[in-house]
Design an enzyme around this catalytic site. Structure first.
Site, PDB file in Angstrom:
ATOM      1  N   VAL A  18      40.688  42.411  30.317  1.00  0.00           N
ATOM      2  CA  VAL A  18      40.062  41.227  30.093  1.00  0.00           C
ATOM      3  C   VAL A  18      39.232  40.943  31.254  1.00  0.00           C
ATOM      4  O   VAL A  18      37.926  40.549  30.946  1.00  0.00           O
ATOM      5  CB  VAL A  18      41.018  39.964  29.572  1.00  0.00           C
ATOM      6  CG1 VAL A  18      40.293  38.720  30.055  1.00  0.00           C
ATOM      7  CG2 VAL A  18      41.561  40.045  28.415  1.00  0.00           C
ATOM      8  N   GLN A  34      47.114  37.590  32.622  1.00  0.00           N
ATOM      9  CA  GLN A  34      46.587  38.520  33.823  1.00  0.00           C
ATOM     10  C   GLN A  34      46.226  39.752  33.508  1.00  0.00           C
ATOM     11  O   GLN A  34      46.443  40.710  34.171  1.00  0.00           O
ATOM     12  CB  GLN A  34      47.908  38.493  34.724  1.00  0.00           C
ATOM     13  CG  GLN A  34      48.164  37.253  35.364  1.00  0.00           C
ATOM     14  CD  GLN A  34      47.130  36.631  36.242  1.00  0.00           C
ATOM     15  OE1 GLN A  34      46.463  37.386  37.035  1.00  0.00           O
ATOM     16  NE2 GLN A  34      46.997  35.169  36.173  1.00  0.00           N
ATOM     17  N   SER A  35      45.655  39.848  32.285  1.00  0.00           N
ATOM     18  CA  SER A  35      45.043  41.222  31.781  1.00  0.00           C
ATOM     19  C   SER A  35      44.028  41.644  32.673  1.00  0.00           C
ATOM     20  O   SER A  35      43.013  41.165  32.975  1.00  0.00           O
ATOM     21  CB  SER A  35      44.374  40.972  30.377  1.00  0.00           C
ATOM     22  OG  SER A  35      43.806  42.043  29.837  1.00  0.00           O
ATOM     23  N   ASN A  36      44.263  42.879  32.921  1.00  0.00           N
ATOM     24  CA  ASN A  36      43.137  43.748  33.777  1.00  0.00           C
ATOM     25  C   ASN A  36      41.766  44.037  32.962  1.00  0.00           C
ATOM     26  O   ASN A  36      40.659  44.147  33.292  1.00  0.00           O
ATOM     27  CB  ASN A  36      43.534  44.929  34.751  1.00  0.00           C
ATOM     28  CG  ASN A  36      44.958  44.620  35.326  1.00  0.00           C
ATOM     29  OD1 ASN A  36      44.531  43.549  36.614  1.00  0.00           O
ATOM     30  ND2 ASN A  36      46.072  45.231  35.598  1.00  0.00           N
TER      31      ASN A  36
END
Length: 340
Positions: free
Chosen positions: A83, A79-81
């Site tokens: 990325v 859930q990387s912001n």
């Protein structure tokens, strides 16, 4: 040295309208009975629902464009912001995006991951990435993503690698510029901030803010709220990154010591992404008092830290606090069960 002059010496892509708003939070201020609280709305940058990483990408990607890169490769959590915003920037610039995601492929795509897929990123899952390899990705030696770049070069492609979180001297210009922006807003509102508070993960945002405060001659204290465990004291890493940034900018006479950096580790819980009751309370409080949407992983933990420091009297009624909302609310859609 004037920050605007420093920023002007470096190529920059305008990926979002700036400045982001600086808003007073009257309901939250009244509820907590503590300092006057202002929110710096970096959740309102323009790339795919926004967030703090957009500021860094404005300075990290110009060289890739100039070199004719056709693919951006980076690494992050499911859930990387970072990325999500990197993929959006790549697509905006006409590039492909390949992302290495730390974890098992989920049965359903939700939250940030759904947006990565929607934007056409190639998703590669790597479970159980060792901390030392993740640290190397942050530092730009690319033990994982570098192998993928070799594959693409062998196909005649021109990939560019971006370190996890964009925590580099060049990327730090994003938050040096943000401090200059904030300084102007505070002056226009006839305010002086006593504290800035933000989530600290890879450390790049805090390092940029620390450098910006030093360059702007502001006496405001930066309080970083850590959202994950670290192999080394984060104060040491941030001080080193600040010194590397100042050297890169030609301001080598400015030196940072770890003791000058404040990182609070009290609100991490079991680790990165771990759910804490304090963060869930913070997410609910921000939404119900000011209509602010935080996530439990980053901004929620930082907000929880701010609330607790107010309740403990560390931040007092006499203080003015600016909370940097770094975005990430999209991740809530991957965990609806937490908020029901």
């Amino acid at each position: 040295m004037d920050i605007k002059e420093i920023v002007a010496r470096h190529e920059r892509l305008r990926l979002t309208p700036l400045p982001t708003p600086l808003e007073f939070a009257p309901n939250l201020t009244a509820l907590l009975g503590g300092p006057n609280i202002y929110i710096k709305r970096d959740d309102l940058t323009a790339l795919a629902f926004g967030g703090n990483k957009t500021r860094k990408l404005e300075f990290l990607l110009p060289q890739a464009v100039a070199e004719g890169a056709d693919t951006v490769i980076t690494l992050g959590g499911l859930q990387s912001n970072w990325v999500r915003q990197t993929v959006a920037a790549a697509r905006k610039l006409g590039m492909e995006a390949v992302v290495v995601l730390e974890g098992e492929a989920p049965q359903e795509l939700q939250g940030n991951l759904l947006l990565d897929h929607l934007m056409g990123a190639q998703l590669r899952y790597v479970p159980d990435v060792p901390q030392d390899l993740e640290d190397q990705e942050i530092q730009g030696t690319f033990p994982i993503t570098g192998k993928i770049a070799e594959e693409y070069r062998a196909q005649g492609r021109h990939p560019v690698l971006l370190p996890l979180g964009g925590a580099t001297p060049l990327g730090n210009l994003g938050y040096i510029n943000a401090v200059d922006e904030l300084s102007g807003q505070l002056k226009a509102m006839d305010l002086q901030a006593d504290y800035l508070i933000a989530a600290t993960g890879t450390g790049g945002t805090q390092a940029g803010i620390e450098c910006g405060l030093r360059l702007a001659g502001m006496e405001t204290k930066m309080l970083g709220i850590s959202v994950s465990r670290h192999t080394r004291p984060k104060e040491e890493e941030i001080a080193e990154l600040c010194n590397a940034t100042m050297e890169f900018l030609g301001c080598g006479g400015e030196h940072f010591e770890a003791g000058q950096i404040s990182v609070n580790y009290d609100y991490i819980g079991a680790g990165y992404g771990a759910v804490t009751e304090q963060a869930l309370e913070a997410v609910s409080m921000a939404a119900r008092t000011e209509g602010l949407i935080l996530c439990h992983t980053y901004a929620g933990k930082a907000f929880a830290g701010m609330v607790d420091l107010i309740r403990k009297g560390v931040l007092t009624k006499e203080d003015t606090v600016v909370f940097f909302h770094t975005g990430g609310g999209v991740a809530n859609f991957a965990h609806p069960e937490l908020f029901q």
